[in-house]
Design a protein around this motif. Sequence first.
Motif, mmCIF file in Angstrom:
data_model
loop_
_atom_site.group_PDB
_atom_site.id
_atom_site.type_symbol
_atom_site.label_atom_id
_atom_site.label_comp_id
_atom_site.label_asym_id
_atom_site.label_seq_id
_atom_site.Cartn_x
_atom_site.Cartn_y
_atom_site.Cartn_z
ATOM 1 N N HIS A 6 0.845 -1.184 0.000
ATOM 2 C CA HIS A 6 0.000 0.000 0.000
ATOM 3 C C HIS A 6 0.885 1.240 0.000
ATOM 4 O O HIS A 6 1.789 1.367 0.808
ATOM 5 C CB HIS A 6 -0.893 0.022 1.246
ATOM 6 N N PHE A 10 -4.849 4.918 1.096
ATOM 7 C CA PHE A 10 -5.719 5.272 2.216
ATOM 8 C C PHE A 10 -6.141 6.730 2.058
ATOM 9 O O PHE A 10 -5.297 7.622 1.985
ATOM 10 C CB PHE A 10 -4.990 5.068 3.545
ATOM 11 N N SER A 11 -7.433 6.961 2.033
ATOM 12 C CA SER A 11 -7.926 8.312 1.745
ATOM 13 C C SER A 11 -7.700 9.285 2.890
ATOM 14 O O SER A 11 -7.557 10.489 2.672
ATOM 15 C CB SER A 11 -9.417 8.266 1.393
ATOM 16 N N SER A 15 -8.686 6.138 7.945
ATOM 17 C CA SER A 15 -8.814 4.860 7.234
ATOM 18 C C SER A 15 -7.546 4.020 7.398
ATOM 19 O O SER A 15 -7.610 2.792 7.502
ATOM 20 C CB SER A 15 -9.119 5.092 5.753
ATOM 21 N N LEU A 16 -6.398 4.674 7.447
ATOM 22 C CA LEU A 16 -5.144 3.962 7.704
ATOM 23 C C LEU A 16 -5.150 3.385 9.117
ATOM 24 O O LEU A 16 -4.754 2.234 9.335
ATOM 25 C CB LEU A 16 -3.957 4.907 7.521
ATOM 26 N N TRP A 19 -7.195 0.294 9.318
ATOM 27 C CA TRP A 19 -6.523 -0.834 8.662
ATOM 28 C C TRP A 19 -5.417 -1.402 9.554
ATOM 29 O O TRP A 19 -5.190 -2.612 9.609
ATOM 30 C CB TRP A 19 -5.953 -0.364 7.324
ATOM 31 N N TRP A 45 0.674 8.311 7.474
ATOM 32 C CA TRP A 45 -0.200 8.569 6.321
ATOM 33 C C TRP A 45 0.476 9.544 5.351
ATOM 34 O O TRP A 45 0.424 9.359 4.133
ATOM 35 C CB TRP A 45 -1.542 9.135 6.792
#
Length: 222
Positions: A6, A10-11, A15-16, A19, A45
């Motif tokens: 990845h 991740f937006s 969201s990160l 996860w 991020w």
Amino acid sequence: MARTHHTNSFSTPQSLSEWLKPRLPSDSFASWGVKPGTKNVHNLWLELAEGETSLADSTPPLRTVQVVTVRIIDKHNRVLIETRQELSDGSLRERYRPLSEKMKPNETPESAVYRAVREELGSIIKGSVGDLESESVMRIVPGSYRMKLEERNSASYPGLPACYVLHSMEAVVEGLPEGQFCTEEGDEYGDCGETSMRVAADGAVSVKKHYWEWVSAESIKC
């Protein structure tokens, strides 16, 4: 089966975070940005968004980072090391290593060396001897390039193992003080133009000051 890496998929930092939570020890993840000297999920991020870091889809995830390390040598054959950093949350992070910087996507090691020196030492150099791009001010020692892989747990992100691809070079830089000194970092995330990145940068832990000293080449391993 190959792992999925990845990068900036991740937006948002949230969201990160969602996860990461099931993939990391809960006590380790909870210490991010709380334990002195650590970074937080906003920092990670931003690394992903800027292409400086990739994460393997595994448990725990493996963070891979390309890093340039610059052994700056003076006329006494001493090496400049960063002893510690002062962070935006007021904590100190011990370093005791030569100048190092995460590489940008598609950046050559040579370009990364000049950028690293300019960003972390440029203000003090420019004030004494002028333009860093001049060979009379800085030069990379021919034949000094080395590359190695190093896997270890990240001090910045507890519980997250990391693979560092280390690109090291020696350099001679004029205009540096002979004794101990410190340099101030500008806005570490000043080039975050997008709104989402600016918001994340405001929540990240950043470096405010770097502390430096010269040591004998034999006293460090790098």
